[in-house]
Design an enzyme around this catalytic site. Structure first.
Site, mmCIF file in Angstrom:
data_model
loop_
_atom_site.group_PDB
_atom_site.id
_atom_site.type_symbol
_atom_site.label_atom_id
_atom_site.label_comp_id
_atom_site.label_asym_id
_atom_site.label_seq_id
_atom_site.Cartn_x
_atom_site.Cartn_y
_atom_site.Cartn_z
ATOM 1 N N HIS A 84 -3.299 -5.817 1.116
ATOM 2 C CA HIS A 84 -2.544 -6.040 2.354
ATOM 3 C C HIS A 84 -2.443 -7.508 2.757
ATOM 4 O O HIS A 84 -3.344 -8.026 3.413
ATOM 5 C CB HIS A 84 -3.229 -5.281 3.496
ATOM 6 C CG HIS A 84 -3.126 -3.803 3.382
ATOM 7 N ND1 HIS A 84 -2.264 -3.048 4.154
ATOM 8 C CD2 HIS A 84 -3.773 -2.930 2.586
ATOM 9 C CE1 HIS A 84 -2.392 -1.768 3.834
ATOM 10 N NE2 HIS A 84 -3.304 -1.661 2.883
ATOM 11 N N GLU B 292 -0.578 -8.682 5.089
ATOM 12 C CA GLU B 292 -0.350 -8.807 6.542
ATOM 13 C C GLU B 292 -1.654 -8.850 7.331
ATOM 14 O O GLU B 292 -1.643 -9.164 8.515
ATOM 15 C CB GLU B 292 0.568 -7.672 7.025
ATOM 16 C CG GLU B 292 -0.093 -6.327 7.268
ATOM 17 C CD GLU B 292 -0.384 -5.548 5.990
ATOM 18 O OE1 GLU B 292 -0.372 -6.146 4.894
ATOM 19 O OE2 GLU B 292 -0.656 -4.332 6.090
ATOM 20 N N CYS C 147 0.841 -1.205 0.000
ATOM 21 C CA CYS C 147 0.000 0.000 0.000
ATOM 22 C C CYS C 147 0.880 1.261 0.000
ATOM 23 O O CYS C 147 1.532 1.540 -0.987
ATOM 24 C CB CYS C 147 -0.965 -0.044 1.185
ATOM 25 S SG CYS C 147 -2.317 1.144 1.074
#
Lengths: 94, 239
Positions: free
Chosen positions: B210, B212, B85
Site C-alpha cells: 500500500h 497510500e 491490494c
C-alpha cells in the site's frame, strides 16, 4: 425446477492453500492414506422448468466468465442434475 | 489534475488514497462502484480493502460493477489506473493485468512494513522512481499470493512487466530479522517474488502493498508511497 451443477477446480500448477490445510489436518484424525487434497467449488444453478441445451450453454458461459477465473481455474464439469433424485445425475433434457 | 478513487462496498483505503492524491498535489474525485461515470478524471485508483465481500474470488464480483464497464475500456485506451491490494485483485480479475491472486501460502493474514525493489520505473505510476530503488511501504493482506502459469511468468519477465518485487531478508542478518517468520522467503508465497505488475503500455499498474499508507511524516514506515502519486501527476501533464 431444474438444476445445473458447475464444478470448478484450481489448475494443478497453482498452489492450493485450503487443500493443504485440510491435508495437514486429516492425519491428526487417523486418515493417513491421503497424500494430497485439492479443494474446489461446486455451484448449483436453479432454473424454472427443465434444463435445456440452451440453459446448459448459458451455464457454461457463466462458468467461464464469472464462476471461474481461467487464469488459475478450470471448469471441470457442467451438468444437469435431476431435482427429485437428489444427487442422481441426469442426462440433459433436450 | 483530477484523480478518481473508486469506492466499492467494502473498500477500506479509499480515504487514504484521497489523502495521498491531495498530498501529492492532485485533486481527488470520488467515484462510486454503482455508477458507470468516471467524472472526467485523468487517472483512477482502485483502493485496498474488500469488495462485495470478496465472495467467489477476491475482486471477482467487483470486476463486473457498473464503474468497471466504463473503466476497463478506458484503461485499454491508455487511462492511468493504479490497483492497490484489492484493487490489484480487481485488475487481475478484469484481465487488465496478467496473473491472479490467491490466499497467502501460510494461510494467515499479514500486516507489516515491507521492503520492495522497483523493477520498472517507466510506467505512469513509477516514473519518479529509478529502476533498482529499494522502498519500504505497508503490506497487509489475506489473498496476496501472486500466481500465474510458467508461460505467463516468463512472458511478463521478458517484457519487463514485473513492476515491483519483494525483497527477501536473509535468515541471519540481524536479531530483528532472525525472529521474522518471513526471513528467507517472500511474505505471501508470490511466484518469483512478484509484488506488482504492469500492462504492456505501462498505464495500468497493480501491486499488493500500500503506497497510500506511506506518504506523510509520522505515519507509516517512509514517504516512498508519495512517488506513485507524483509520478502519475507528471505523466498526465506530459500526455
Amino acid at each position: 425446477m431444474g438444476t445445473v451443477v458447475v464444478d470448478v477446480m484450481l489448475k494443478s500448477e497453482i498452489l492450493d492453500p485450503q487443500g493443504q490445510a485440510v491435508a495437514g489436518a486429516l492425519p491428526r484424525l487417523g486418515f493417513n492414506q491421503f497424500t494430497d487434497v485439492r479443494q474446489g467449488k461446486r455451484f448449483e444453478l436453479t432454473v424454472q422448468g427443465e434444463v435445456t441445451d440452451e440453459v446448459l450453454a448459458a451455464a457454461r458461459s457463466a462458468a467461464e466468465t464469472m464462476l471461474s477465473n481461467p487464469v488459475i481455474e478450470d471448469v471441470v464439469g457442467v451438468r444437469a442434475e435431476s431435482n427429485d433424485a437428489g444427487s442422481q445425475v441426469a442426462e440433459p433434457l433436450a | 489534475m483530477k484523480i478518481g478513487v473508486v469506492t466499492f462496498p467494502g473498500s477500506l483505503d479509499d480515504h487514504d488514497a484521497h489523502r495521498a492524491v491531495r498530498v501529492a498535489g492532485g485533486d481527488p474525485v470520488s467515484l462510486w462502484h454503482g455508477d458507470d461515470s468516471l467524472r472526467e478524471v485523468d487517472a483512477v485508483v482502485l483502493p485496498g480493502g474488500f469488495s462485495y465481500g470478496d465472495y467467489l474470488r477476491a475482486g471477482a464480483i467487483a470486476r463486473f460493477a457498473p464503474v468497471m464497464t466504463t473503466l476497463i475500456p478506458a484503461a485499454r485506451g491508455g487511462l492511468p489506473v493504479l490497483g492497490i491490494c484489492n484493487g490489484f485483485q480487481i485488475l487481475c480479475e478484469s484481465h487488465l493485468l496478467p496473473g491472479a491472486m490467491i490466499q497467502n501460502d501460510h494461510r494467515t493474514f499479514i500486516c507489516r512494513d515491507q521492503r520492495l525493489r522497483v523493477e520498472n520505473a517507466t510506467t505512469a505510476w513509477t516514473s519518479d522512481f529509478t529502476q533498482g530503488d529499494e522502498i519500504t511501504i505497508v503490506l497487509k493482506n489475506q489473498d496476496g499470493q501472486y500466481v500465474a502459469d510458467t508461460r505467463t511468468l516468463d512472458e511478463i519477465e521478458g517484457e519487463g512487466r514485473v513492476a515491483f518485487r519483494y525483497l527477501i531478508d536473509g535468515p541471519d542478518t540481524s536479531d530483528s530479522v532472525r525472529y521474522d517468520r518471513f526471513a528467507g522467503r517472500n511474505p505471501n508465497g508470490s511466484y518469483r517474488d512478484i509484488a506488482g505488475v504492469t500492462n504492456e503500455r505501462g498505464n495500468v499498474v497493480g501491486l499488493m502493498p500500500h503506497p497510500e499508507h506511506a506518504i506523510e511524516k509520522g505515519y507509516g514506515p517512509s514517504l516512498d508511497g508519495l512517488k506513485f502519486f507524483t509520478s502519475v501527476l507528471k505523466s498526465v501533464v506530459s500526455s
